[in-house]
Every structure is written in structure tokens, then in C-alpha cells.
Design an enzyme around this catalytic site. Sequence first.
Site, PDB file in Angstrom:
ATOM      1  N   HIS A  39      46.099  58.142  20.178  1.00 25.08           N
ATOM      2  CA  HIS A  39      45.759  57.885  18.834  1.00 25.08           C
ATOM      3  C   HIS A  39      44.895  58.742  18.287  1.00 25.08           C
ATOM      4  O   HIS A  39      44.824  58.922  17.168  1.00 25.08           O
ATOM      5  CB  HIS A  39      44.631  56.530  19.129  1.00 25.08           C
ATOM      6  CG  HIS A  39      44.975  55.645  17.943  1.00 25.08           C
ATOM      7  ND1 HIS A  39      46.169  55.658  17.062  1.00 25.08           N
ATOM      8  CD2 HIS A  39      44.193  54.656  17.572  1.00 25.08           C
ATOM      9  CE1 HIS A  39      46.007  54.654  16.101  1.00 25.08           C
ATOM     10  NE2 HIS A  39      44.646  54.158  16.092  1.00 25.08           N
ATOM     11  N   ASN A  85      40.205  52.462  11.996  1.00 19.69           N
ATOM     12  CA  ASN A  85      40.225  51.746  10.977  1.00 19.69           C
ATOM     13  C   ASN A  85      39.575  51.497   9.697  1.00 19.69           C
ATOM     14  O   ASN A  85      39.880  50.950   8.784  1.00 19.69           O
ATOM     15  CB  ASN A  85      40.206  50.315  11.574  1.00 19.69           C
ATOM     16  CG  ASN A  85      40.957  49.864  12.751  1.00 19.69           C
ATOM     17  OD1 ASN A  85      41.795  50.610  13.136  1.00 19.69           O
ATOM     18  ND2 ASN A  85      40.676  48.712  13.327  1.00 19.69           N
ATOM     19  N   ASP A 110      48.945  60.049  13.969  1.00 18.11           N
ATOM     20  CA  ASP A 110      49.772  59.739  15.169  1.00 18.11           C
ATOM     21  C   ASP A 110      50.850  58.717  14.662  1.00 18.11           C
ATOM     22  O   ASP A 110      50.554  57.887  13.901  1.00 18.11           O
ATOM     23  CB  ASP A 110      49.076  59.106  16.339  1.00 18.11           C
ATOM     24  CG  ASP A 110      48.375  57.880  16.244  1.00 18.11           C
ATOM     25  OD1 ASP A 110      47.334  58.016  15.234  1.00 18.11           O
ATOM     26  OD2 ASP A 110      48.721  56.838  16.531  1.00 18.11           O
ATOM     27  N   ASN A 131      46.626  51.206  11.290  1.00 17.07           N
ATOM     28  CA  ASN A 131      45.489  50.710  10.528  1.00 17.07           C
ATOM     29  C   ASN A 131      44.658  51.588   9.748  1.00 17.07           C
ATOM     30  O   ASN A 131      43.982  51.479   8.749  1.00 17.07           O
ATOM     31  CB  ASN A 131      44.588  50.096  11.584  1.00 17.07           C
ATOM     32  CG  ASN A 131      45.168  48.746  12.055  1.00 17.07           C
ATOM     33  OD1 ASN A 131      45.722  48.047  11.228  1.00 17.07           O
ATOM     34  ND2 ASN A 131      44.542  48.306  13.254  1.00 17.07           N
TER      35      ASN A 131
END
Length: 206
Positions: A39, A85, A110, A131
Amino acid sequence: MIGLIKLFKRTEKDNTPSDMKYLVVGLGNIGEEYEQTRHNVGFEVLDAIAKSNSVKFKDERYGAIATYKFKSRNIILLKPNTYVNLSGKAINYWMQKEKIPLSNVLVVVDDLALPFGTLRLKTKGGDAGHNGLKSIQSTLGTAAYSRLRFGIGDEFSKGRQVDFVLGRWTDEEWSALLERVKVAEDIVKAFATVGAARAMSQYNNK
């Protein structure tokens, strides 16, 4: 005399044309537990760019910032500290602060939908369930911003997507990652110098 020198330096900085300033954002999560995870590949790309240009990140509002010049362009690297997020909050703040147009913003993210190491530059698109991209689109009010999608693959069993995304690279992946990160650096350079359209034509089939 010193006062005049300071005034000149400040004026020179403030007068940088907005179309010559670029904001390159790597998405990722802060903290040791997230280092070298899939991530955080956006952070990996920006760290490599900073190292190549001998600049260091400094903690600023909403993220770590490093700035360098490349072919008369001022390139600002941003690693948000808002966690993935809430990435849109950091991007919006630095766009406004540095007066950078949306056309000069590039987000490195990613992507599960692409095979490992695949790189795709796009000037718009949906969030694909990411997100970070959801936050950016919601905050900026548009999906028409450039993003460099870095494929991380989808080698996980049903129900283990989160574990895969937040998991660390395998030794084999990490070795191969270095070469792909270098290509990502080249794409960022092309984006800032020849523009998104030509950069896509040059790199999206590699």
C-alpha cells in the site's frame, strides 16, 4: 545589503509561474508498521526520486515535503501524513498553498487491478475502490486528475485483500521492485517536462 538579498530571494520564489510548479504525491501510510508494504509503493517512488535528486523530506503541515528543480520546473514531492484514507486533505492544502493547477498534480498509487510492476499513467478515472483515490475525488470534486497506477498484483485468497495490501513485499518482489520504481521516476520526469499525453504514449506500453 543583506535585507535586499533576502527580499530578492523571497520575490524570486514567490514569482515562480504556477504552470512551472508540479505537485507529485505518493500515497501511503505513516509509521514503521507500514514500511515496505504494498500500500506504500507511492512512498517508495517518492523516496527514490528524493534520493536521486539529493533532497530530503521535511515534516510540514499534512505531510512530508521535499522540493527540487528539474529542467526549470519546480517539483514538490508530498508524502501525506493523513493516512491513505484522508489523502485528499493533504493534496488540497498543498495545491492551494503553492498555487499549483490540477493539471500539474500527479498522484502515485498502488493498484490491485494491474499485475505486479505494471505502470499506467492516466489523466482521469474512477477510484477503483481505493480509499485514497476516493478521498482525493471527494475533496477536489473531480476525478480528472493525473495518477500513476503502480501494479501490486492480486495474489491473495478470498477475503484476504486487506492483509495482502497491507502486507510486505516478498523478497522476490522487493528485488524486482527497484527496477520498476526507476521507470516510475522516469514517468514523473516526463509528466513534468513533455506533459501527460506524451508521457502516456511513451511509457504506458512498457
